[in-house]
Design an enzyme around this catalytic site. Structure first.
Site, PDB file in Angstrom:
ATOM      1  N   GLU A 100       0.862  -1.006   0.436  1.00  0.00           N
ATOM      2  CA  GLU A 100      -0.048   0.124   0.297  1.00  0.00           C
ATOM      3  C   GLU A 100       0.962   0.962  -0.382  1.00  0.00           C
ATOM      4  O   GLU A 100       1.716   1.425   0.264  1.00  0.00           O
ATOM      5  CB  GLU A 100      -1.225  -0.543   1.528  1.00  0.00           C
ATOM      6  CG  GLU A 100      -2.165   1.390   0.767  1.00  0.00           C
ATOM      7  CD  GLU A 100      -2.996   1.245   2.657  1.00  0.00           C
ATOM      8  OE1 GLU A 100      -2.794   0.514   2.904  1.00  0.00           O
ATOM      9  OE2 GLU A 100      -3.824   2.245   2.239  1.00  0.00           O
ATOM     10  N   ALA A 158       2.094   0.160  10.964  1.00  0.00           N
ATOM     11  CA  ALA A 158       1.689  -1.712  10.781  1.00  0.00           C
ATOM     12  C   ALA A 158       1.097  -1.209   9.065  1.00  0.00           C
ATOM     13  O   ALA A 158       0.423  -0.428   8.659  1.00  0.00           O
ATOM     14  CB  ALA A 158       1.062  -2.333  11.754  1.00  0.00           C
ATOM     15  N   MET A 159       0.745  -2.851   8.756  1.00  0.00           N
ATOM     16  CA  MET A 159      -0.465  -3.110   7.767  1.00  0.00           C
ATOM     17  C   MET A 159      -0.865  -4.205   8.058  1.00  0.00           C
ATOM     18  O   MET A 159      -0.300  -5.310   8.210  1.00  0.00           O
ATOM     19  CB  MET A 159       0.883  -3.225   6.267  1.00  0.00           C
ATOM     20  CG  MET A 159       0.801  -3.726   5.107  1.00  0.00           C
ATOM     21  SD  MET A 159      -0.916  -1.747   4.549  1.00  0.00           S
ATOM     22  CE  MET A 159      -2.039  -2.206   3.626  1.00  0.00           C
ATOM     23  N   ASN A 184      -1.653  -5.950   5.651  1.00  0.00           N
ATOM     24  CA  ASN A 184      -2.411  -7.339   4.048  1.00  0.00           C
ATOM     25  C   ASN A 184      -3.371  -8.430   4.835  1.00  0.00           C
ATOM     26  O   ASN A 184      -2.798  -8.789   6.296  1.00  0.00           O
ATOM     27  CB  ASN A 184      -0.506  -7.531   4.331  1.00  0.00           C
ATOM     28  CG  ASN A 184      -0.088  -6.891   4.491  1.00  0.00           C
ATOM     29  OD1 ASN A 184      -0.136  -5.977   3.137  1.00  0.00           O
ATOM     30  ND2 ASN A 184       1.115  -6.521   5.340  1.00  0.00           N
ATOM     31  N   HIS A 234      -6.799  -1.970  15.134  1.00  0.00           N
ATOM     32  CA  HIS A 234      -6.424  -1.017  13.980  1.00  0.00           C
ATOM     33  C   HIS A 234      -5.932  -1.807  12.575  1.00  0.00           C
ATOM     34  O   HIS A 234      -7.615  -2.160  11.999  1.00  0.00           O
ATOM     35  CB  HIS A 234      -5.987   0.006  13.625  1.00  0.00           C
ATOM     36  CG  HIS A 234      -6.054   1.237  12.976  1.00  0.00           C
ATOM     37  ND1 HIS A 234      -6.581   1.570  12.625  1.00  0.00           N
ATOM     38  CD2 HIS A 234      -5.405   0.784  11.442  1.00  0.00           C
ATOM     39  CE1 HIS A 234      -5.929   2.123  11.530  1.00  0.00           C
ATOM     40  NE2 HIS A 234      -6.224   1.670  10.870  1.00  0.00           N
ATOM     41  N   GLU A 235      -5.526  -2.588  12.912  1.00  0.00           N
ATOM     42  CA  GLU A 235      -4.702  -3.460  11.764  1.00  0.00           C
ATOM     43  C   GLU A 235      -6.136  -4.331  11.174  1.00  0.00           C
ATOM     44  O   GLU A 235      -6.529  -5.230  10.192  1.00  0.00           O
ATOM     45  CB  GLU A 235      -3.754  -4.601  11.332  1.00  0.00           C
ATOM     46  CG  GLU A 235      -2.748  -3.013  11.694  1.00  0.00           C
ATOM     47  CD  GLU A 235      -2.732  -1.967  11.034  1.00  0.00           C
ATOM     48  OE1 GLU A 235      -3.260  -2.303   9.869  1.00  0.00           O
ATOM     49  OE2 GLU A 235      -2.317  -0.707  10.908  1.00  0.00           O
ATOM     50  N   HIS A 281      -8.916  -3.789  10.030  1.00  0.00           N
ATOM     51  CA  HIS A 281      -8.870  -3.513   8.660  1.00  0.00           C
ATOM     52  C   HIS A 281      -9.733  -5.200   8.451  1.00  0.00           C
ATOM     53  O   HIS A 281     -10.055  -4.458   6.878  1.00  0.00           O
ATOM     54  CB  HIS A 281      -7.945  -3.442   8.126  1.00  0.00           C
ATOM     55  CG  HIS A 281      -7.656  -1.285   8.162  1.00  0.00           C
ATOM     56  ND1 HIS A 281      -7.851  -0.682   7.614  1.00  0.00           N
ATOM     57  CD2 HIS A 281      -6.498  -0.892   8.780  1.00  0.00           C
ATOM     58  CE1 HIS A 281      -7.363   0.515   7.600  1.00  0.00           C
ATOM     59  NE2 HIS A 281      -6.439   0.316   7.857  1.00  0.00           N
TER      60      HIS A 281
HETATM   61  N1  B3K Z   1      -3.160   1.194   5.761  1.00  0.00           N
HETATM   62  C1  B3K Z   1      -1.177   0.874   6.344  1.00  0.00           C
HETATM   63  C2  B3K Z   1      -1.029   2.254   6.213  1.00  0.00           C
HETATM   64  C3  B3K Z   1      -0.724   2.650   4.271  1.00  0.00           C
HETATM   65  C4  B3K Z   1       0.610   3.918   4.179  1.00  0.00           C
HETATM   66  C5  B3K Z   1       0.995   3.793   2.552  1.00  0.00           C
HETATM   67  N2  B3K Z   1       2.443   4.673   3.210  1.00  0.00           N
HETATM   68  C6  B3K Z   1      -1.624   0.517   7.184  1.00  0.00           C
HETATM   69  C7  B3K Z   1      -3.108   1.437   8.502  1.00  0.00           C
HETATM   70  O1  B3K Z   1      -3.308   2.700   8.632  1.00  0.00           O
HETATM   71  O2  B3K Z   1      -3.244   0.462   8.653  1.00  0.00           O
HETATM   72 ZN    ZN Z   2      -5.531   2.042   8.955  1.00  0.00          ZN
END
Ligand code: B3K
Ligand code: ZN
Length: 870
Positions: A141, A274-275, A277, A309-310, A313
């Protein structure tokens, strides 16, 4: 580091600039003319030459369309359509992608195969597939997947992925469920269609900290936190947080997890927190690893919040994603709102709300006040990574909170249920989101939508009248212009409020006024005496409320208000105006000092709340408030005034502060729970004040005795502030030099509280140390953030702070544009200050802009930053 340039006002002639890149427009959106029925990826890992084989099963949707695949820094090895190699006449290959001409494509479904070579070890931007400590990992992302293979790298193209990884690493991970593995390979299959930005791959010598979760419908889910060997003992808290998040999302939103396995990986080199995925969250190790001796109470709370949070998502972002990147707030605002709700339930709701408002004001209001102001849903961008901002995230979350307040809890839940039902598996828009609320509640949200499209923080002024038992409030709203937006029509503003009688009783409990006009009056009849209003309870809308008030009235609300937020706010305003007056030369405000005394003595109040009230607004907040009030903030005067007020507070309450300091010691083993953390926070807030009287004697004792990082670091910060930290800093470094995360704190703490004239020099000295591994984003942010967190130091009139920053932004930009561009926001406040400081900051911005080959990321930031205020 480059030699410091002289602080001239007119920059020297410079080499030609990198031209500004063309913006992407929301209005230009068109759907992708192909559907991807299946994606199969095969990775043959190698640090210098990883081979990526991609097989796309494609169905054309629009006859006659060519097929564009994004791709950057890829070496194309092979390209086949239905098994046959394509000839160069069939396609066009550029720096940014591969376009297959319409004439080369069949009318019906086809299979496209590509083979590319990439070099993860040379990827210093940490976007795409890269290496961190010998481990392979990805960050896709927003647009990193195009650095892995040719692909329609846009969130509205959702597909099912199958992945095969080949490499000697003992652990090979990707999204979805594991399907098969053998020596040197593993296969993964993700049953849920997803956009490419949610793709992830990890390969390395990792150890699992395992866990388990049984979903409400009885599905067994294996959980793992993957870390470097030796870090397993620091995973327990994150695992518990994950389990609590999974249970909470079922309870609060009816959302169950949807795979057999959920993996989290901790990575040392990461551009962000964090991300999310799919099924394979990748975390900055800073937001996973925690133990009593290495992580602070703040770290524990953040880890819990980020894990949540992650995880959240998975539904808000992954199952339902964004149609395009303009809709980023659709997933981020909602997910931040959800994690805030979660933390409020896990810890203390009032404390969480106050913390969130402080963050919002410090980051988002600040953004709105300067040249980077933009709408929660912007309508153009050059580099989307520059829009992962406080506005999109934090203000995006505030909008959800306002919606919930306006429609009520039950209809909010009904709307969310409808959202999940209607848009599951889709890439949605803000229009879709609002339509769900309109359908579920029967409300017209056309005016409410302005919160998404219009930038800027609305100002709310109030006039009051009391006559014949009727009290009336007349509110006027207006929003200052922001770049590209001069006209700001009235918005819907939910104003939660209550009324108190002069003897402190609540005569009108909380109700929500719905303001829709530019000016609107609300009457409250049947009152025996003129009431004291408590306005914007719970901070019901992200606005600046301008209501002239007296110190006595604020002290009254601090003592009697029933709403914890407005109660804290009254104290904050009391402190803020006392400080602002002191900047102009006034003495400490007696009413404020007395109120602090009452608060300290009131043991019925939650220690965490008392700590929040005791902590003075920071210098940055005062600068922001002075600018808001039409004055030019003087950083040195603010610094001096704050120091004088801290001393006055300490002097006025020394005894009760000492008693509080002693009483708030938490006996026994360290626990990161909210109650213990609140006591430590109050204890440290008392220590900050006492240090003004004892030159650090008490702080030194605490530093020597502390068995946890919260107190150790808190004491160290006091010692730095007192100018008595050299021994303690050396001891701290000696003890923690092997630990990256703790050493980051060592870098930050000595800059954040350094004397203003010495801050930039100190930063230079720290940057010259072998421990300053600047290529590691955490270490870079630790040092740079330490300096910019020191308001008077960063803005020192010598310009040394600006110059140091610019030098390093230039250096970092060539290596990692995303991290450099993110840190450039430090310059967003330059227009607040005096002409000499403005000229110094502008010269540094011009110097950055003139660097040949500047990244698109930094180019856009500097162009926006340099623009005068709208
Ligand atoms: N979605 C990612 C952030 C990605 C940032 C890219 N530059 C983490 C988050 O907001 O949960
Ligand atoms: Zn987020």
């Amino acid at each position: 580091m480059t030699d410091p340039a002289p602080a001239t006002l007119a920059p020297e002639p410079l080499p030609p600039e990198t031209p500004a890149a063309a913006p992407i427009l929301l209005a230009a959106y068109t759907p992708y003319p192909f559907r991807l029925d299946q994606v199969s990826l095969r990775f043959q890992l190698d640090p210098e030459a990883t081979r990526v084989h991609t097989r796309l099963a494609v169905t054309p949707l629009t006859p006659g369309a060519g097929m564009h695949l994004d791709g950057e820094a890829l070496k194309l090895i092979a390209l086949r359509l239905d098994g046959v190699a394509l000839s160069p006449a069939d396609y066009r290959l550029t720096e940014t992608g591969l376009t297959l001409h319409a004439a080369a494509l069949p009318e019906g479904p086809f299979v496209l195969e590509t083979e590319v070579e990439i070099a993860p070890a040379a990827n210093t931007a940490l976007e795409g597939l890269y290496m961190s400590n010998g481990m392979y990992c990805t960050q896709c992302e927003a647009e990193g997947f195009r650095k892995i293979t040719y692909y329609p790298d846009r969130p509205d193209v959702m597909a099912r992925f199958e992945v095969r990884i080949e490499g000697p690493q003992p652990v090979l991970l990707s999204n979805g469920n594991p399907t098969a593995s053998g020596a040197g390979w593993a296969e993964w299959s993700d049953p849920w269609p997803k956009p490419a930005y949610l793709f992830a791959l990890v390969a390395g010598d990792l150890r699992a900290y395992p866990g388990q979760f049984t979903t409400a419908s009885g599905r067994e889910v294996a959980l793992n936190i993957w870390v470097r060997p030796g870090d397993e003992p620091r995973c327990a808290f994150a695992m518990g947080a994950l389990q609590r998040s999974m249970a909470w999302d079922e309870r609060a939103y009816g959302r169950e997890y949807d795979l057999d396995i959920f993996n989290i990986v901790a990575v040392d080199d990461f551009n962000m927190g964090a991300m999310e995925n799919k099924g394979l969250n990748i975390f900055n190790s800073k937001w996973v690893l925690a133990s009593a001796d290495t992580a602070t109470d703040f770290d524990f709370e953040r880890i819990e919040g980020i894990i949540a949070h992650e995880y959240f998502h998975n539904w808000t972002g992954n199952r339902i994603t964004c149609r395009d990147w303009f809709q980023l707030c659709l997933k981020e605002g909602l997910t931040v709102y959800r994690d805030q709700q979660f933390t409020a339930e896990m810890r203390s709701a009032p404390v969480k709300r106050i913390e969130d408002v402080m963050t919002l004001r410090a980051r988002q209001f600040r953004e709105d006040q300067g040249p980077l102001a933009h709408a929660v849903r912007p309508d153009s961008y050059v580099e989307i990574n520059n829009f992962y901002t406080a506005t999109v995230y934090e203000k995006g979350a505030e909008i959800i909170g306002m919606l919930k307040l306006l429609v009520g809890d039950d209809l909010y839940r009904k709307a969310l249920d409808l959202y999940f039902e209607r848009h599951d598996g889709e890439a949605a828009t803000i229009e879709d989101w609002l339509k769900v609320f309109e359908d579920a509640t029967g409300r017209d949200l056309a005016q409410f939508k302005r919160w998404y499209t219009d930038a800027g923080t609305p100002r709310l002024t109030v006039e009051e009248a009391y006559e014949a038992g009727t009290y009336s409030l007349t509110f006027t709203q207006s929003t200052p212009p922001t770049p590209g937006q001069t006209e700001k029509p009235a918005r819907v503003i939910p104003i939660a409020m209550g009324l108190l009688s002069p003897n402190g009783d609540e005569v009108l409990p909380t109700q929500v006024l719905e303001m829709t006009e530019a000016q609107q009056r609300f009457d409250f009849p049947g009152l025996a005496s003129r009431p004291i209003p408590s306005l914007l309870r719970g901070f019901s809308a992200p606005v600046v409320l301008e209501r002239p008030s007296t110190a006595a009235e604020r002290a009254f609300l601090l003592a009697h208000d029933t709403d914890p937020f407005t109660r804290w706010e009254a104290g904050r305003q009391l402190a803020r105006s006392a400080l602002m007056a002191m900047v102009g030369g006034a003495d400490p405000e007696a009413e404020h000092l007395a109120a602090i005394g009452r608060l300290l003595a009131d043991e019925s109040l939650d220690p965490a709340f008392r700590a929040l009230c005791l902590r003075l607004p920071g210098e940055e907040e005062i600068a922001q408030a002075l600018f808001e009030a039409g004055q030019t903030p003087d950083p040195d005067a603010i610094h001096g005034a704050r120091g004088r007020l801290l001393r006055a507070m300490a002097g006025a309450h020394e005894e009760v502060l000492m008693a509080t300091y002693t009483a708030m010691a938490v006996p026994g083993d360290y626990l990161p729970d909210a109650a213990s953390a609140g006591k430590r926070a109050l204890r440290l807030a008392a220590l900050v004040l006492l240090t003004r009287l004892d030159a650090g004697a008490r702080a030194q004792k605490l530093f020597d005795a502390a068995d946890n990082m919260t107190e150790s670091l808190g004491a160290l910060a006091c010692l730095v502030e007192a100018g008595a930290a050299e021994t303690a800093l050396a001891a701290f470094k000696n003890r923690w030099q092997h630990d990256r995360l703790v050493m980051d704190k060592w870098f930050t703490v000595q800059l954040a509280s350094a004397a203003p004239y010495a801050a930039a020099k100190r930063a230079e000295a720290l940057a010259a140390l072998p421990e300053f591994d600047w290529k590691n984003p955490n270490r870079f942010r630790a040092l740079m953030g330490g300096l910019s967190g020191n308001h008077a130091g960063f803005h020192h009139r010598s310009g040394a702070g600006y110059r140091f920053y610019a030098d390093w932004l230039i250096k970092m930009d060539a290596h990692n544009p995303q991290t450099a561009a993110r840190m450039s926001t430090v310059f967003e406040t330059w227009q607040r200050y005096d002409p000499a400081r403005q000229a110094l900051a502008q010269a540094e911005l011009a110097r950055i802009r003139a660097v040949p080959g500047l990244s698109r990321d930094m180019g856009e930031m500097v162009d926006r930053l340099a623009k005068p205020r709208a």
